[in-house]
Design a protein around this motif. Structure first.
Motif, PDB file in Angstrom:
ATOM      1  N   ASP A 281       0.868  -1.181   0.000  1.00 57.54           N
ATOM      2  CA  ASP A 281       0.000   0.000   0.000  1.00 57.54           C
ATOM      3  C   ASP A 281       0.898   1.222   0.000  1.00 57.54           C
ATOM      4  N   CYS A 282       0.411   2.328  -0.521  1.00 51.93           N
ATOM      5  CA  CYS A 282       1.170   3.574  -0.483  1.00 51.93           C
ATOM      6  C   CYS A 282       0.262   4.706  -0.955  1.00 51.93           C
ATOM      7  N   VAL A 283       0.459   5.895  -0.374  1.00 52.29           N
ATOM      8  CA  VAL A 283      -0.304   7.071  -0.809  1.00 52.29           C
ATOM      9  C   VAL A 283       0.297   7.685  -2.061  1.00 52.29           C
ATOM     10  N   MET A 284       1.451   7.200  -2.503  1.00 53.85           N
ATOM     11  CA  MET A 284       2.177   7.857  -3.588  1.00 53.85           C
ATOM     12  C   MET A 284       1.363   8.044  -4.871  1.00 53.85           C
ATOM     13  N   PRO A 285       0.678   7.024  -5.389  1.00 58.53           N
ATOM     14  CA  PRO A 285      -0.045   7.239  -6.645  1.00 58.53           C
ATOM     15  C   PRO A 285      -1.178   8.253  -6.523  1.00 58.53           C
ATOM     16  N   THR A 286      -1.877   8.258  -5.385  1.00 55.58           N
ATOM     17  CA  THR A 286      -2.980   9.214  -5.236  1.00 55.58           C
ATOM     18  C   THR A 286      -2.470  10.609  -4.902  1.00 55.58           C
ATOM     19  N   ARG A 287      -1.516  10.702  -3.991  1.00 47.66           N
ATOM     20  CA  ARG A 287      -0.976  12.017  -3.631  1.00 47.66           C
ATOM     21  C   ARG A 287      -0.279  12.666  -4.823  1.00 47.66           C
ATOM     22  N   SER A 288       0.495  11.873  -5.569  1.00 46.45           N
ATOM     23  CA  SER A 288       1.175  12.415  -6.743  1.00 46.45           C
ATOM     24  C   SER A 288       0.179  12.869  -7.797  1.00 46.45           C
ATOM     25  N   GLY A 289      -0.895  12.093  -7.955  1.00 48.83           N
ATOM     26  CA  GLY A 289      -1.912  12.475  -8.932  1.00 48.83           C
ATOM     27  C   GLY A 289      -2.515  13.832  -8.636  1.00 48.83           C
ATOM     28  N   ARG A 290      -2.708  14.123  -7.362  1.00 46.44           N
ATOM     29  CA  ARG A 290      -3.313  15.409  -6.989  1.00 46.44           C
ATOM     30  C   ARG A 290      -2.361  16.580  -7.198  1.00 46.44           C
ATOM     31  N   THR A 291      -1.078  16.302  -7.357  1.00 48.94           N
ATOM     32  CA  THR A 291      -0.115  17.378  -7.578  1.00 48.94           C
ATOM     33  C   THR A 291       0.448  17.373  -8.997  1.00 48.94           C
ATOM     34  N   GLY A 292      -0.231  16.656  -9.899  1.00 47.54           N
ATOM     35  CA  GLY A 292       0.151  16.705 -11.298  1.00 47.54           C
ATOM     36  C   GLY A 292       1.274  15.773 -11.703  1.00 47.54           C
ATOM     37  N   GLN A 293       1.577  14.771 -10.861  1.00 47.97           N
ATOM     38  CA  GLN A 293       2.633  13.812 -11.177  1.00 47.97           C
ATOM     39  C   GLN A 293       2.012  12.506 -11.651  1.00 47.97           C
ATOM     40  N   ALA A 294       2.472  12.023 -12.790  1.00 45.44           N
ATOM     41  CA  ALA A 294       1.960  10.771 -13.341  1.00 45.44           C
ATOM     42  C   ALA A 294       3.073   9.741 -13.431  1.00 45.44           C
ATOM     43  N   PHE A 295       2.776   8.512 -13.018  1.00 43.82           N
ATOM     44  CA  PHE A 295       3.680   7.386 -13.220  1.00 43.82           C
ATOM     45  C   PHE A 295       3.279   6.700 -14.519  1.00 43.82           C
ATOM     46  N   TRP A 349      -6.706   8.729 -11.139  1.00 51.17           N
ATOM     47  CA  TRP A 349      -7.238   7.540 -11.808  1.00 51.17           C
ATOM     48  C   TRP A 349      -6.132   6.850 -12.604  1.00 51.17           C
ATOM     49  N   HIS A 350      -5.381   7.650 -13.365  1.00 49.09           N
ATOM     50  CA  HIS A 350      -4.299   7.072 -14.164  1.00 49.09           C
ATOM     51  C   HIS A 350      -3.274   6.368 -13.279  1.00 49.09           C
ATOM     52  N   ASN A 351      -2.838   7.039 -12.215  1.00 49.15           N
ATOM     53  CA  ASN A 351      -1.787   6.455 -11.377  1.00 49.15           C
ATOM     54  C   ASN A 351      -2.219   5.147 -10.729  1.00 49.15           C
ATOM     55  N   ILE A 352      -3.458   5.107 -10.242  1.00 50.06           N
ATOM     56  CA  ILE A 352      -3.932   3.862  -9.637  1.00 50.06           C
ATOM     57  C   ILE A 352      -4.006   2.770 -10.695  1.00 50.06           C
ATOM     58  N   ARG A 353      -4.497   3.111 -11.885  1.00 48.11           N
ATOM     59  CA  ARG A 353      -4.564   2.127 -12.970  1.00 48.11           C
ATOM     60  C   ARG A 353      -3.159   1.639 -13.334  1.00 48.11           C
ATOM     61  N   TYR A 354      -2.210   2.566 -13.402  1.00 50.79           N
ATOM     62  CA  TYR A 354      -0.860   2.140 -13.772  1.00 50.79           C
ATOM     63  C   TYR A 354      -0.270   1.201 -12.724  1.00 50.79           C
ATOM     64  N   TYR A 355      -0.476   1.502 -11.448  1.00 47.39           N
ATOM     65  CA  TYR A 355       0.002   0.606 -10.400  1.00 47.39           C
ATOM     66  C   TYR A 355      -0.654  -0.769 -10.514  1.00 47.39           C
ATOM     67  N   GLN A 356      -1.951  -0.796 -10.804  1.00 44.08           N
ATOM     68  CA  GLN A 356      -2.627  -2.087 -10.960  1.00 44.08           C
ATOM     69  C   GLN A 356      -2.127  -2.829 -12.195  1.00 44.08           C
ATOM     70  N   ASP A 357      -1.809  -2.086 -13.260  1.00 47.75           N
ATOM     71  CA  ASP A 357      -1.256  -2.726 -14.454  1.00 47.75           C
ATOM     72  C   ASP A 357       0.101  -3.351 -14.158  1.00 47.75           C
ATOM     73  N   ILE A 358       0.922  -2.669 -13.363  1.00 51.23           N
ATOM     74  CA  ILE A 358       2.214  -3.239 -12.974  1.00 51.23           C
ATOM     75  C   ILE A 358       2.010  -4.565 -12.241  1.00 51.23           C
TER      76      ILE A 358
END
Length: 390
Positions: A281-295, A349-358
């Motif tokens: 678990d990690c807040v990184m994908p959601t927190r980054s998404g809110r600040t304009g960072q995409a993985f 949404w994108h970041n969570i999807r990308y983490y799930q794709d990984i």
């Protein structure tokens, strides 16, 4: 509308389902398995989006499920303060209140309490702390933490531990770890066993191999449904984190899930799966998404950078999320520069999807015996970066 007119969504539990971990395939130390729970299955390796206060920020629960997530994390500390565990229980539990159909894991509150160093007092009994919201005083013991998580209706409950701060001298880390082991036994005694529900113990010991082994062996002797590795990703760096995992995972039972708490970047996930970890678990994908960072498959992208303002391409052409299939980088740049809520939603949404794709790619590659090749390709993509410029 009166209270009598409000009906909670119906969420079906299966009390006949036993909590268990099935191992389907291995590739080196990497494991492909499935956790069965009363609230549905979790295919592993798995990443749990963080729903701190009963919501994954910016996402409807069905949208979270659409990304491929099967389980989410709730935060005991925040929920006990607001809206209160008793209120959540009266509303049918956390899953019913937030209309999440799958399993929920709740942390014990120990990590958040650690971060309140100036507002807490530790004792053998537990920890007394002041709320960061209004300064009110609260006491959290192993028994009360387990009771709160029970009231929340957690599928997977975590034993109360003290997350040792980093850096810490060996003696400090040893005292902290041994306190957590005593709390683990009390947590086990307080836990109400129910079909399909689980209690996980948490390995502590800072960066000291002997303490990590002592902790793992103590928890195994007590006996838990799963085993978490805590006290990492707190400033020690990735190389040291991987070294500690190498020294720890082998002492955990092979027939139980292994959960690395609060981790991490895509590279962290790949490295930890390769060392035998099943859950994250990690807040990184959601927190980054809110600040304009995409993985992305091409590394991390800051959508606020000016070079994206006229770019018609998607964030990641291989991604199936709405941000990538419906909108351009230029539009996402515009939304984020304007502070529009939709920008934060789409990037999250994108970041969570990308983490799930990984995670899905790692599961498939372990099954097919190509984990090393698959993860090397991921790392190569991140290293090359977003090199295609208009």
């Amino acid at each position: 509308m009166s209270e009598a007119d409000i009906t909670a969504p119906h969420i079906t539990d299966d009390p006949q389902t036993a909590f268990k971990y099935d191992l389907f395939a291995t590739d080196g130390a990497a494991r492909r398995g499935r956790i069965s729970t009363a609230h549905g299955p979790v295919d592993t390796p798995a990443f749990m989006p963080v729903g701190t206060a009963g919501t994954v920020k910016g996402m409807l629960p069905e949208n979270v499920a659409d990304t491929g997530a099967q389980i989410v994390l709730g935060n005991t500390y925040h929920l006990m303060l607001r809206p209160g565990a008793d209120r959540v229980e009266r509303l049918g539990g956390l899953r019913r209140m937030m209309d999440w159909k799958g399993p929920v894991l709740t942390d014990s509150g120990g990590f958040q309490v650690m971060s309140l160093a100036a507002l807490r007092r530790m004792s053998e009994d537990g920890v007394t702390f002041q709320s960061h919201l209004d300064g009110s005083r609260h006491h959290l013991s192993p028994e009360s933490s387990i009771g709160i998580q029970h009231a929340l209706g957690s599928t997977i409950t975590m034993a109360l531990d003290e997350c040792t701060a980093h850096p810490a001298p060996w003696a400090t880390a040893a005292d902290s770890m041994r306190l957590s082991m005593r709390w683990a036994l009390r947590s086990k005694d307080a836990f109400q066993v129910r079909p399909g529900h689980a209690l996980f113990g948490i390995v502590q010991g800072s960066v000291y191999d002997d303490l990590r082994r002592e902790s793992a062996e103590a928890l195994t002797a007590i006996g838990f449904d799963g085993y978490a590795i805590g006290g990492l990703a707190v400033g020690e760096g990735q190389e040291e984190m991987f070294r500690v995992l190498d020294a720890t995972v082998g002492f955990l039972p092979a027939d139980r899930p292994r959960y690395l708490m609060g981790v991490g970047t895509p590279a962290d996930l790949v490295g930890a799966v390769g060392r035998g970890v099943d859950m994250f678990d990690c807040v990184m994908p959601t927190r980054s998404g809110r600040t304009g960072q995409a993985f992305t498959r091409h590394g991390k992208i800051n959508i606020r950078n000016a070079r994206h303002q006229d770019d018609p391409r998607p964030l990641d052409a291989a991604c199936g999320c709405p941000a990538c299939t419906r909108f351009s980088r230029a539009y996402l740049h515009h939304l984020n520069r304007c502070g529009e809520i939709l920008g934060a939603i789409l990037m999250t949404w994108h970041n969570i999807r990308y983490y799930q794709d990984i995670m899905a790619e790692m599961r498939a590659s372990i099954e097919q015996g190509r984990f090393g090749d698959a993860t090397a390709m991921m790392a190569d993509g991140w290293l090359r970066g977003d090199i295609d410029r208009l």
